[in-house]
Structures are given as structure tokens and as C-alpha cells.
Design a protein around this motif. Structure first.
Motif, mmCIF file in Angstrom:
data_model
loop_
_atom_site.group_PDB
_atom_site.id
_atom_site.type_symbol
_atom_site.label_atom_id
_atom_site.label_comp_id
_atom_site.label_asym_id
_atom_site.label_seq_id
_atom_site.Cartn_x
_atom_site.Cartn_y
_atom_site.Cartn_z
ATOM 1 N N HIS A 1 -31.350 53.617 -10.090
ATOM 2 C CA HIS A 1 -32.210 53.906 -11.653
ATOM 3 C C HIS A 1 -33.868 53.601 -12.232
ATOM 4 O O HIS A 1 -33.084 52.024 -11.771
ATOM 5 N N GLY B 1 -29.377 54.311 -24.276
ATOM 6 C CA GLY B 1 -29.677 54.666 -25.504
ATOM 7 C C GLY B 1 -28.760 56.140 -25.980
ATOM 8 O O GLY B 1 -29.990 56.211 -26.694
ATOM 9 N N GLU C 1 -24.451 57.964 -1.332
ATOM 10 C CA GLU C 1 -23.684 58.691 -2.657
ATOM 11 C C GLU C 1 -22.997 59.633 -1.912
ATOM 12 O O GLU C 1 -22.383 61.114 -2.512
ATOM 13 N N PHE D 1 -26.434 51.959 -25.234
ATOM 14 C CA PHE D 1 -27.247 51.242 -25.499
ATOM 15 C C PHE D 1 -28.015 50.788 -23.774
ATOM 16 O O PHE D 1 -28.687 52.074 -24.213
ATOM 17 N N ALA D 2 -27.691 49.886 -23.892
ATOM 18 C CA ALA D 2 -28.498 49.218 -22.507
ATOM 19 C C ALA D 2 -29.931 49.461 -21.971
ATOM 20 O O ALA D 2 -30.737 48.102 -22.762
ATOM 21 N N HIS D 3 -30.411 50.729 -22.011
ATOM 22 C CA HIS D 3 -32.045 50.552 -22.460
ATOM 23 C C HIS D 3 -31.815 52.369 -22.544
ATOM 24 O O HIS D 3 -31.153 52.988 -22.789
ATOM 25 N N ASP D 4 -33.108 52.610 -22.712
ATOM 26 C CA ASP D 4 -33.548 54.039 -23.682
ATOM 27 C C ASP D 4 -34.043 54.717 -22.189
ATOM 28 O O ASP D 4 -34.838 54.721 -21.782
ATOM 29 N N ASP E 1 -30.857 49.331 -28.090
ATOM 30 C CA ASP E 1 -30.813 49.026 -26.894
ATOM 31 C C ASP E 1 -32.203 48.132 -26.044
ATOM 32 O O ASP E 1 -32.728 48.194 -25.138
ATOM 33 N N PRO F 1 -26.516 45.642 -10.377
ATOM 34 C CA PRO F 1 -26.830 47.207 -11.206
ATOM 35 C C PRO F 1 -25.792 48.046 -11.127
ATOM 36 O O PRO F 1 -25.107 48.119 -9.576
ATOM 37 N N GLU F 2 -25.752 49.197 -11.883
ATOM 38 C CA GLU F 2 -25.346 50.652 -12.195
ATOM 39 C C GLU F 2 -26.074 51.422 -10.723
ATOM 40 O O GLU F 2 -27.277 51.410 -10.494
ATOM 41 N N LEU F 3 -25.211 51.938 -9.406
ATOM 42 C CA LEU F 3 -26.057 52.730 -8.121
ATOM 43 C C LEU F 3 -25.707 53.504 -8.181
ATOM 44 O O LEU F 3 -24.569 54.066 -8.871
ATOM 45 N N ARG F 4 -26.263 54.713 -8.116
ATOM 46 C CA ARG F 4 -25.912 55.447 -7.724
ATOM 47 C C ARG F 4 -25.208 55.765 -5.972
ATOM 48 O O ARG F 4 -25.674 56.217 -4.842
ATOM 49 N N PHE G 1 -23.272 50.973 -21.235
ATOM 50 C CA PHE G 1 -24.261 52.118 -20.100
ATOM 51 C C PHE G 1 -24.350 53.137 -20.584
ATOM 52 O O PHE G 1 -25.701 53.482 -20.516
ATOM 53 N N GLN H 1 -29.035 55.116 -4.550
ATOM 54 C CA GLN H 1 -30.021 55.408 -5.125
ATOM 55 C C GLN H 1 -29.644 54.898 -6.890
ATOM 56 O O GLN H 1 -29.051 54.379 -7.673
ATOM 57 N N SER I 1 -26.087 54.733 -14.387
ATOM 58 C CA SER I 1 -27.486 53.789 -13.918
ATOM 59 C C SER I 1 -28.641 55.771 -14.450
ATOM 60 O O SER I 1 -29.553 55.361 -14.719
ATOM 61 N N GLN I 2 -27.848 56.560 -15.164
ATOM 62 C CA GLN I 2 -28.468 57.756 -15.416
ATOM 63 C C GLN I 2 -29.074 57.774 -17.288
ATOM 64 O O GLN I 2 -29.019 58.487 -17.502
ATOM 65 N N ASN J 1 -32.955 50.511 -14.981
ATOM 66 C CA ASN J 1 -31.861 50.327 -15.559
ATOM 67 C C ASN J 1 -31.096 49.245 -16.070
ATOM 68 O O ASN J 1 -31.251 48.009 -15.628
ATOM 69 N N GLY J 2 -30.366 49.441 -17.916
ATOM 70 C CA GLY J 2 -29.354 48.443 -18.402
ATOM 71 C C GLY J 2 -28.760 47.426 -17.365
ATOM 72 O O GLY J 2 -28.479 46.274 -17.678
ATOM 73 N N GLY J 3 -27.898 47.958 -16.331
ATOM 74 C CA GLY J 3 -27.303 47.087 -15.582
ATOM 75 C C GLY J 3 -27.764 46.125 -15.144
ATOM 76 O O GLY J 3 -27.190 44.277 -14.750
ATOM 77 N N ASN J 4 -29.466 45.980 -14.791
ATOM 78 C CA ASN J 4 -30.448 45.036 -14.848
ATOM 79 C C ASN J 4 -30.528 43.729 -15.784
ATOM 80 O O ASN J 4 -31.803 43.163 -15.739
ATOM 81 N N GLN K 1 -34.007 46.163 -20.629
ATOM 82 C CA GLN K 1 -34.002 46.525 -21.568
ATOM 83 C C GLN K 1 -35.464 46.619 -22.395
ATOM 84 O O GLN K 1 -36.511 46.214 -22.363
ATOM 85 N N ARG L 1 -18.641 45.263 -3.886
ATOM 86 C CA ARG L 1 -19.807 46.737 -3.274
ATOM 87 C C ARG L 1 -20.312 46.628 -1.966
ATOM 88 O O ARG L 1 -20.379 47.463 -1.806
#
Lengths: 570, 97
Positions: B4, A328, B91, A399-402, B20, A478-481, A396, B2, A324-325, B7-10, B13, B84
Motif C-alpha cells: 500500500h 489514521g 495474495e 495511527f501509523a499514517h493518515d 499519525d 513493511p505491511e504487505l498484502r 496500524f 501488493q 496496509s489498507q 504504508n505506515g509499516g515503512n 508518516q 517472510r
């Protein structure tokens, strides 16, 4: 036979590693790279068997260099060299020494001809490897290292106990095929199972590996679990129980890998999944399956090291490793991205890469022996491998997002190490015979048939498309901490809570007992006081008449008793 | 837990032109569709020429591995979502006393 050649390969690495703390600068770097090469040269000239050693009346065989040990020895040396290269820019000499001591102990264990020698090097790997976790020098790493050490040393204790029972039952300590039904064999299987991360015994791996240093995890990923795979292949080949165990290992980690955010922990789950394939191969136990296990261990060590190296480089440069952190990073770390993709397609089994030509040996062997359910589960797990290691890791992170992160590319030695591992993945994939030729059993298998290549491409491409669509339509979680509970919850939360509850209960019981005893004591004292102090019966001085009356009554009772006794006797 | 932002996971983009970006994602899906069609075509050819000799009958079905791959991923992702709900904690779950 020279004295050195009588020693098992790996001992040279151990002795050389002890010199590392004394060296500085270029000499340190040169020695770091020379040691795995020298040790490999040592392996190349090792005789088939060393002289037996008498030890407290036991006959130990330190060196037994058969094809199984030699094949693992080749890839262990390659892994040690790549990891040493990756760690070259590191200034921490303790880590350098620990890494090579660990590698040396693992290699020496491969050549152990008896269970006691195996135990010694087995425990040596535990002691050396924990230093790679503690070298992170954080509180989390300290705790994780302690938990890791308890599990690893515990595995050694089980091995020793099993060896003792086996010796009592058979009179032999030779490390060969073992009977899992015997008490000694069962304990040894359990010891190997702990280190091979069998289901429910697995969580030390996901707990500890992500807490190690950037370079430490690369070393860790190569040796401990694959030493266990080697030991299982030697001791328990053809044990059918290993098939369901292996299938379970391939299966459950892929679900955890979906929800795990820490990329190195995702790789640790992925490692567990890959071990499952090898355990199934050992359980099937045919020559093809066993060669497939060794081939897959070989491929796996290289591509898994590569993936851990890529994520280590990201951790080094970015300072964090949660999916999640990130995102890009291909802009800043193009070489690391490219090498990571090679590792990802290798583990996914894309044709022309190493995973394709090794995993298919195990699948074919399972199919040949008509293990239909196991085969079907392994096919499903193959799609899972693509998802967690083939796509999730590079996607992740790079790529994924910048994410806006702009960092430097990985240091040159790290890039060279990753490049070497990526090249090895490709070379093995393109020329599989190079690997097949060193396997313990001859392999007459052609991976590049049209049906096999198209079938595998179909599996991977449709799986990738499904992943992309799930992501696009936001069905992919979604990726979650977060922290995801696994079996470590049992000893990190449940066991301490149970101990605390037991301690509380014991305290309450003690307090209750003390209160009750105190009450009884007080009551007794009050009773005595009541009767022994005025105006109690015994508290007042008696008159002479009352005393005489009581004395007369006692005498009369005594006389009556005497009379009755005499009458009864007469 | 938390999450982010961005999040690209969603599937969130960027709108830029990089690899990306959302546009690159769309292109990737199109490419994958084309590649899937191509391998299905090749699978059909194998079928026609009876060049499939799998150990199990299912292996010889048209599109078997494609269906297995896609369905497996869907099952794994849905299974992960369920897992999940069961296992996710904060965390700092283990750091909290």
C-alpha cells in the motif's frame, strides 16, 4: 432438585437459542441479552452433581459442577453476554441463534462428568460454530468453514475413539485425570490438542477465524480453544510434555504475527500464542499454575474478545482489515481506538490491567518449579505479545499514517460491548482478588510488588522503544498484502497436489497397461490369423496323404509312450 | 504481493499535526526514552535497597528485563523478516488454480 437444575448449565441457552428465529425487533434483542443472564442464574443454582443417566448400559453424568467448571462457566457466560451485546444491531437471526447455541454447547461441555457427554457437546460446538463462518456468505468463507468443520469433527472422532479405548482399559467413562501414556489417553490428548491448536495442529484457527463474520469471530475467539484448555486442565494437569508444547505455542506465532497483514489473522496468531501460556501452566500442574491457567483463560477471553470486537468494528465500517489498507482511524473511531488500546495493554500485561495479574501466576509457577528454559522463553514471548497485539494492532489500524479513511464510529451496541469488556479488563487488573477468589485453588499471590511492577514496565517500555526505533529506521518489515504459508499449505496445496499426481500416475499406468494389453491382443490375433488363414499352416486344406502321415505319426508316438510306461512298471 | 502506498509499516508518516504524523512518532520515541530512563532509575533504586527477590539470579541483574524486552523485539522482528522470505506468496495464492 428441580428438573431444570438437574440439567447442566448451558442447556437453557441452547433451548432458548432455538426460539430466536421466531422473534422479531425488540423482543429478539431482549431475549438475546436475557438468555446469557438466565443461563448464568441457572449455573449459580446448579448442584455439585446431577443424577447419573443410564444410556445404552453406560452411566452418563451430565452435571458435575466443581470449582474448575464453575470458574470457566463464569467467564463463558460473561463472554456470551458481551458477544450477544456486540451482535445486537445485527439483523441476521441465524447468526444470533448459532452464536448462542455455540456458547450453550461450550458451557454444557464444561459440566460434563463423563467422556461421552463431553463428546456430544464437543461436536455440538463444532456444528454450531461453523455456521458463524458460513454466515459470511462468501466463497472463501464456505471453503474455510468446510476445512474447519473437518478438523473439528475429526477432533471429536479422536475423542470418541479415545473414550472407547479408555473404557475398555479401565471400565470407566468418568472424565477426570487421564493417563497420556495409555492408548485411550493419548488419543484423547490428541483430540484436545487439535482444539487447543497445538503446534502443527494449529492452523485451522488462523485459517477459519478471520473468515468468519464480524460478530462470529468474537464468539469463536471465546469458546472452542478455551474449552480445550479446560479439558486439558481437567484431564492432563501436570503432564510435563505440555510444557515444551506450550512454549512452542507461545513462540512461533509471534513471528507469523510480524509478517501477517490481515489484522484478524494477526489476532488469531496472537490467540495461539496466549493459549501457549495456558498449556505451559497445565504442564507445570501445581495448584498455582492451574489457577494461573484458569485466571489467564479468564483474562484472555475478555481482552481477546475486545480486540476482535475492535477489529470487527473496523471491518464493518471500512470494509477491509489489512494493516496496509488502514491507518489514521483514530480520527473517525475514537471510542473504538480507546477500547482497542485497553485490550492491547491488557494482553501486553501492563500493570493495572488483567493480563498482568493472570500471566504472572503462570510465570511464577514455572519459576518456582525451576523450569528455567520455559520461563526464559515465556519472557521473550511476552515481548512478542506486546509487539503483535499491544502495538501492531492499534498502531496500524488507528495511527501509523493518515490513510484518508473517514468513516462512522462503530454502532452503539458494539461500543457498549467493547466498553464493558474494557471495564472488565481494568477491574480485574486493579482488583485481582475478585478473580483470584473464583479460581479452583486458593491463590496466595501478590502481583503488585515493586520489583514485579518495575520489571514488567521495564520489559514493556524497552520492547516498545525497540519497536519504535525499528519502525523509524525502516528495519521493521513493511505491511504487505500477501498470503503467508503455514501448515494449512499441507492440506490446501500439498495434499491436493499429491492426490492429483497420484491420479495422473494411475491414469498413465492404466493407459500404459491398456496399450500393452491391446498390443499383445493384436499380436495374438495376428499370429492366429497368420497360421489359420491361407497360406498359414492351418489355413490351407491338407492333402489326404499329409493327413494320413500325421495320423500315423501320432499313433506311433502313442504306442511308444504306452510301451515305455509298461516297461517302467514291469 | 501488493504494498500500500504511504504504508505506515515503512515508517512513512504524514507531515501533518495528527497522532499519525511523523512529528508525533518522534515525540513518542522521546517519551519512551524518558520512560525507559525512569524505570531504569527505579530499577537502580530497587538494586540499592536489595528489594529484588527473583527466582533466578538473572532477574536481580540491573536492567535485566529492559535488555530482555529490547533484544527480544529485535530478534522477533529480524526472525519475522527471515520468515517472510520463506513463506510469503501472492495474495491470491490459494485462489489460483
Amino acid at each position: 432438585m428441580s428438573a431444570i437444575s438437574a440439567l447442566p448449565p448451558g442447556t437453557l441457552l441452547i433451548a432458548g437459542a432455538l426460539l430466536l428465529p421466531l422473534l422479531r425487533g425488540a423482543a429478539l434483542k431482549a431475549w438475546l441479552l436475557a438468555l446469557p443472564l438466565l443461563s448464568f442464574a441457572h449455573q449459580l443454582q446448579a448442584p455439585e452433581a446431577g443424577p447419573p443417566l443410564q444410556f445404552f448400559g453406560l452411566e452418563l453424568v451430565l452435571l458435575r459442577a466443581d470449582p474448575l467448571a464453575l470458574a470457566f462457566g463464569v467467564v463463558f457466560h460473561l463472554a456470551a453476554l458481551i458477544a450477544a451485546l456486540y451482535a445486537l444491531q445485527l439483523q441476521d437471526r441465524m447468526q444470533h441463534a448459532a452464536g448462542l447455541l455455540y456458547a450453550g454447547a461450550a458451557i454444557a461441555a464444561l459440566f460434563a462428568g463423563d467422556l461421552i457427554t463431553l463428546f456430544i457437546f464437543w461436536e455440538f460446538t463444532a456444528l454450531a460454530s461453523v455456521l458463524l463462518i458460513w454466515a459470511r456468505r462468501s466463497e472463501r468463507a464456505r471453503h474455510a468453514g468446510l476445512r474447519y468443520l473437518v478438523v473439528q469433527v475429526g477432533s471429536g472422532v479422536l475423542l470418541l475413539a479415545g473414550a472407547a479405548l479408555h473404557y475398555r482399559a479401565t471400565g470407566s467413562l468418568a472424565f477426570g485425570a487421564l493417563a497420556p501414556q495409555s492408548p485411550g489417553g493419548a488419543l484423547i490428548l490428541l483430540a484436545f490438542g487439535v482444539k487447543a491448536a497445538f503446534p502443527l495442529l494449529h492452523n485451522w484457527l488462523q485459517d477459519a477465524y478471520p473468515e468468519a463474520t464480524v460478530t462470529g469471530t468474537v464468539f469463536l475467539s471465546a469458546f472452542t480453544t478455551k474449552l480445550a484448555i479446560y479439558a486439558l486442565a481437567r484431564g492432563f494437569a501436570g503432564t510435563e510434555l505440555l510444557i515444551p508444547i506450550g512454549v512452542t505455542m507461545t513462540f512461533f506465532p509471534i513471528f507469523y504475527a510480524v509478517v501477517e497483514n490481515d489484522m484478524r489473522r494477526v489476532l488469531a496468531y496472537s490467540l495461539n500464542n496466549q493459549l501457549g501460556y495456558m498449556v505451559v501452566g497445565i504442564g507445570v500442574g501445581t495448584p498455582l499454575a492451574l489457577s494461573g491457567t484458569v485466571a489467564h483463560a479468564f483474562s484472555h477471553i475478555i481482552y481477546k474478545s475486545l480486540l476482535f470486537m475492535a477489529m470487527g468494528a473496523v471491518l464493518l465500517r471500512v470494509g477491509r482489515i489489512g494493516a496496509s489498507q488502514l491507518g489514521g482511524l483514530y480520527r473517525s473511531m475514537p471510542w473504538t481506538t480507546a477500547f482497542c488500546i485497553v485490550g492491547a495493554v491488557s494482553i501486553s500485561g501492563l500493570p493495572l490491567f488483567s493480563g498482568f495479574i493472570s500471566k504472572s501466576l503462570i510465570l511464577s509457577a514455572a519459576a518456582e518449579q525451576h523450569h528455567t528454559v520455559a520461563w526464559a522463553m515465556l519472557i521473550i514471548a511476552s515481548a512478542g505479545v506486546l509487539k503483535h497485539s499491544g502495538i501492531k494492532i492499534p498502531y496500524f489500524a488507528f495511527f501509523a499514517h493518515d490513510s484518508g479513511l473517514r468513516v462512522r464510529e462503530a454502532p452503539l451496541p458494539m461500543l457498549i460491548a467493547m466498553g464493558a469488556a474494557a471495564t472488565a479488563c481494568l477491574v480485574i487488573g486493579v482488583w485481582p482478588q475478585l478473580l483470584y477468589d473464583i479460581l479452583p485453588h486458593p491463590v496466595n499471590y501478590e502481583p503488585y510488588t515493586a520489583a514485579h511492577v518495575i520489571g514488567q514496565l521495564q520489559l514493556l517500555l524497552f520492547a516498545a522503544l525497540a519497536f519504535a526505533l525499528l519502525l523509524r529506521f525502516r528495519i521493521y518489515p513493511p505491511e504487505l498484502r500477501a498470503t503467508n504459508l503455514d501448515t494449512d499449505w499441507l492440506y490446501r496445496r500439498a495434499l491436493p497436489a499429491a492426490i492429483r499426481a497420484a491420479a495422473r500416475a494411475q491414469r498413465r499406468l492404466r493407459a500404459a497397461a491398456q496399450t500393452r494389453a491391446a498390443r499383445l491382443g493384436h499380436a495374438l490375433i495376428a499370429w492366429l490369423r497368420r497360421h489359420h488363414t491361407p497360406p498359414g499352416l492351418l489355413g490351407e486344406p491338407w492333402s489326404a496323404g499329409a493327413t494320413a502321415l500325421w495320423a500315423a505319426l501320432l499313433l506311433a508316438a502313442s504306442l511308444l509312450l504306452f510301451y515305455l510306461r509298461t516297461a517302467a512298471a514291469g | 504481493m501488493q504494498q500500500h502506498s504511504g504504508n505506515g509499516g515503512n515508517g512513512e508518516q504524514g507531515a501533518g499535526g495528527g497522532l499519525d504524523s511523523r512529528r508525533a512518532g518522534d515525540w513518542a520515541i522521546r517519551l519512551l526514552c524518558a520512560a525507559c530512563l525512569l524505570v531504569l532509575l527505579l530499577d537502580g533504586l530497587l538494586h540499592l535497597f536489595h528489594a529484588k527477590h527473583g527466582h533466578f539470579a538473572a532477574e536481580n541483574w540491573f536492567g535485566f528485563y529492559g535488555a530482555a524486552g529490547a533484544l527480544s523485539i529485535c530478534g522477533i522482528v529480524l526472525g519475522g523478516r527471515w520468515l517472510r522470505r520463506l513463506v510469503m506468496r501472492d495474495e491470491d495464492y490459494y485462489e489460483r488454480d
